[in-house]
Design a protein around this motif. Structure first.
Motif, PDB file in Angstrom:
ATOM      1  N   ARG A 227       0.874  -1.026   0.004  1.00 52.39           N
ATOM      2  CA  ARG A 227       0.018  -0.011   0.019  1.00 52.39           C
ATOM      3  C   ARG A 227       0.834   1.439   0.057  1.00 52.39           C
ATOM      4  N   ASN A 228       2.130   1.190   0.020  1.00 52.19           N
ATOM      5  CA  ASN A 228       2.997   2.367  -0.192  1.00 52.19           C
ATOM      6  C   ASN A 228       3.188   2.639  -1.750  1.00 52.19           C
ATOM      7  N   TYR A 229       2.480   3.256  -2.000  1.00 58.99           N
ATOM      8  CA  TYR A 229       2.320   4.037  -3.531  1.00 58.99           C
ATOM      9  C   TYR A 229       2.902   5.233  -3.670  1.00 58.99           C
ATOM     10  N   ALA A 230       3.491   6.248  -2.654  1.00 65.17           N
ATOM     11  CA  ALA A 230       4.291   7.278  -2.887  1.00 65.17           C
ATOM     12  C   ALA A 230       3.782   8.366  -3.960  1.00 65.17           C
ATOM     13  N   ALA A 231       2.370   8.289  -3.936  1.00 62.70           N
ATOM     14  CA  ALA A 231       1.832   9.098  -4.992  1.00 62.70           C
ATOM     15  C   ALA A 231       1.730   8.616  -6.213  1.00 62.70           C
ATOM     16  N   GLY A 232       2.357   7.360  -6.413  1.00 60.67           N
ATOM     17  CA  GLY A 232       2.387   6.772  -7.805  1.00 60.67           C
ATOM     18  C   GLY A 232       1.384   6.277  -8.103  1.00 60.67           C
ATOM     19  N   PRO A 233       1.053   5.250  -9.043  1.00 60.54           N
ATOM     20  CA  PRO A 233      -0.077   4.410  -9.497  1.00 60.54           C
ATOM     21  C   PRO A 233      -0.125   3.085  -8.664  1.00 60.54           C
ATOM     22  N   SER A 234      -1.331   2.894  -8.427  1.00 61.84           N
ATOM     23  CA  SER A 234      -1.704   1.604  -7.605  1.00 61.84           C
ATOM     24  C   SER A 234      -2.005   0.487  -8.497  1.00 61.84           C
ATOM     25  N   GLY A 235      -2.024  -0.904  -7.932  1.00 56.99           N
ATOM     26  CA  GLY A 235      -2.304  -1.915  -8.760  1.00 56.99           C
ATOM     27  C   GLY A 235      -3.371  -1.819  -9.606  1.00 56.99           C
ATOM     28  N   ALA A 236      -4.482  -1.219  -9.191  1.00 52.84           N
ATOM     29  CA  ALA A 236      -6.015  -0.906 -10.067  1.00 52.84           C
ATOM     30  C   ALA A 236      -5.723  -0.199 -11.131  1.00 52.84           C
ATOM     31  N   ASP A 237      -4.651   0.646 -11.135  1.00 49.82           N
ATOM     32  CA  ASP A 237      -4.369   1.871 -12.145  1.00 49.82           C
ATOM     33  C   ASP A 237      -3.493   1.079 -13.218  1.00 49.82           C
ATOM     34  N   LEU A 238      -2.822   0.051 -12.835  1.00 47.78           N
ATOM     35  CA  LEU A 238      -1.580  -0.547 -13.703  1.00 47.78           C
ATOM     36  C   LEU A 238      -1.980  -1.819 -14.635  1.00 47.78           C
ATOM     37  N   PHE A 239      -2.609  -2.599 -13.855  1.00 45.79           N
ATOM     38  CA  PHE A 239      -2.908  -4.260 -14.398  1.00 45.79           C
ATOM     39  C   PHE A 239      -4.156  -4.388 -15.052  1.00 45.79           C
ATOM     40  N   ASP A 240      -4.110  -5.173 -16.010  1.00 44.60           N
ATOM     41  CA  ASP A 240      -5.432  -5.591 -16.782  1.00 44.60           C
ATOM     42  C   ASP A 240      -5.641  -7.107 -16.420  1.00 44.60           C
ATOM     43  N   LEU A 241      -6.960  -7.085 -15.712  1.00 41.61           N
ATOM     44  CA  LEU A 241      -6.921  -8.485 -15.083  1.00 41.61           C
ATOM     45  C   LEU A 241      -7.291  -9.731 -16.044  1.00 41.61           C
ATOM     46  N   ARG A 242      -7.727  -9.292 -17.153  1.00 41.72           N
ATOM     47  CA  ARG A 242      -7.818 -10.407 -18.299  1.00 41.72           C
ATOM     48  C   ARG A 242      -6.520 -10.888 -18.660  1.00 41.72           C
ATOM     49  N   LEU A 243      -5.459  -9.975 -18.711  1.00 39.05           N
ATOM     50  CA  LEU A 243      -4.088 -10.660 -19.227  1.00 39.05           C
ATOM     51  C   LEU A 243      -3.664 -11.255 -17.885  1.00 39.05           C
ATOM     52  N   VAL A 244      -3.824 -10.800 -16.829  1.00 41.13           N
ATOM     53  CA  VAL A 244      -3.526 -11.614 -15.127  1.00 41.13           C
ATOM     54  C   VAL A 244      -3.983 -12.975 -15.365  1.00 41.13           C
ATOM     55  N   ALA A 245      -5.405 -13.187 -15.916  1.00 39.69           N
ATOM     56  CA  ALA A 245      -6.048 -14.437 -15.661  1.00 39.69           C
ATOM     57  C   ALA A 245      -5.477 -15.420 -16.843  1.00 39.69           C
ATOM     58  N   VAL A 246      -5.179 -14.909 -17.973  1.00 41.74           N
ATOM     59  CA  VAL A 246      -4.507 -15.840 -19.211  1.00 41.74           C
ATOM     60  C   VAL A 246      -3.126 -16.293 -18.585  1.00 41.74           C
ATOM     61  N   ASN A 247      -2.394 -15.273 -17.904  1.00 41.29           N
ATOM     62  CA  ASN A 247      -1.004 -15.708 -17.210  1.00 41.29           C
ATOM     63  C   ASN A 247      -1.065 -16.622 -16.149  1.00 41.29           C
ATOM     64  N   THR A 248      -2.275 -16.549 -15.247  1.00 45.51           N
ATOM     65  CA  THR A 248      -2.382 -17.223 -14.455  1.00 45.51           C
ATOM     66  C   THR A 248      -2.648 -18.777 -15.059  1.00 45.51           C
ATOM     67  N   GLY A 249      -3.553 -18.749 -15.981  1.00 45.12           N
ATOM     68  CA  GLY A 249      -4.046 -20.185 -16.593  1.00 45.12           C
ATOM     69  C   GLY A 249      -2.799 -20.808 -17.152  1.00 45.12           C
ATOM     70  N   LEU A 250      -1.920 -20.079 -17.816  1.00 45.03           N
ATOM     71  CA  LEU A 250      -0.794 -20.584 -18.524  1.00 45.03           C
ATOM     72  C   LEU A 250       0.118 -21.274 -17.690  1.00 45.03           C
ATOM     73  N   LEU A 251       0.340 -20.825 -16.655  1.00 37.17           N
ATOM     74  CA  LEU A 251       1.075 -21.241 -15.342  1.00 37.17           C
ATOM     75  C   LEU A 251       0.552 -22.499 -14.756  1.00 37.17           C
ATOM     76  N   LEU A 252      -0.790 -22.438 -14.488  1.00 42.08           N
ATOM     77  CA  LEU A 252      -1.167 -23.714 -13.866  1.00 42.08           C
ATOM     78  C   LEU A 252      -1.348 -24.692 -14.886  1.00 42.08           C
ATOM     79  N   LEU A 253      -1.686 -24.483 -15.990  1.00 42.67           N
ATOM     80  CA  LEU A 253      -1.708 -25.598 -17.192  1.00 42.67           C
ATOM     81  C   LEU A 253      -0.317 -26.118 -17.278  1.00 42.67           C
ATOM     82  N   SER A 254       0.791 -25.400 -17.124  1.00 44.05           N
ATOM     83  CA  SER A 254       2.221 -25.795 -17.346  1.00 44.05           C
ATOM     84  C   SER A 254       2.458 -26.975 -16.178  1.00 44.05           C
ATOM     85  N   SER A 255       2.095 -26.366 -14.969  1.00 45.36           N
ATOM     86  CA  SER A 255       2.114 -27.262 -13.929  1.00 45.36           C
ATOM     87  C   SER A 255       1.334 -28.533 -14.149  1.00 45.36           C
ATOM     88  N   ILE A 256       0.263 -28.511 -14.669  1.00 45.75           N
ATOM     89  CA  ILE A 256      -0.491 -29.994 -15.129  1.00 45.75           C
ATOM     90  C   ILE A 256       0.383 -30.536 -16.084  1.00 45.75           C
TER      91      ILE A 256
END
Length: 145
Positions: free
Chosen positions: A55-84
């Motif tokens: 939570r230490n943003y120092a007047a910078g952007p937060s995670g909500a400002d930076l991340f595209d959750l669809r891209l995060v979901a795709v990346n998580t899916g790739l990581l889980l599938l590679s484990s399987i």
């Protein structure tokens, strides 16, 4: 040409002996489990650090400002599938099926390459936006994690 022959009754020296390895006791997997546990400890420490600095943003952007959750979901899916798929490769290896083991490892590698490609794109995008590790404690913890 001069041919070298062994004296009568002599045997040739043995340079290679095939040893059988016991797989029944699970001793050959101890290295895998040590690696897995050390990985868990490292990530636990990194997540604890992120929890403190998250939570230490120092007047910078937060995670909500930076991340595209669809891209995060795709990346998580790739990581889980590679484990399987790596698990499937391990099962095929235990059955001594070399071709299918290599096939599952290739699929795992493709998922891994996809994951790395998205991560590199995401990091390049963040740096382009000025969200570098030096900007805030949050970004410093994120890039480390």
């Amino acid at each position: 040409m001069h041919e070298v022959t062994a004296p009568p009754g002599a045997t040739a020296p043995v340079f290679y002996e095939r040893e059988e390895h016991a797989h029944g006791d699970g001793g050959t997997l101890i290295g895998f489990w040590l690696y897995l546990m050390s990985d868990c400890l490292i990530f636990a420490i990194l997540f604890a650090t992120y929890g403190v600095l998250g939570r230490n943003y120092a007047a910078g952007p937060s995670g909500a400002d930076l991340f595209d959750l669809r891209l995060v979901a795709v990346n998580t899916g790739l990581l889980l599938l590679s484990s399987i798929t790596y698990g499937f490769a391990m099962l095929e290896m235990e059955k001594e099926r070399v071709d299918t083991t290599l096939m599952w490892l290739a699929v795992t590698g493709l998922f891994g390459l996809g994951f790395l490609g998205i991560e590199l794109y995401e990091f390049a995008h963040l740096i382009h936006e000025g969200a570098t590790p030096q900007r805030s404690g949050f970004l410093s913890a994120f890039f480390t994690l």
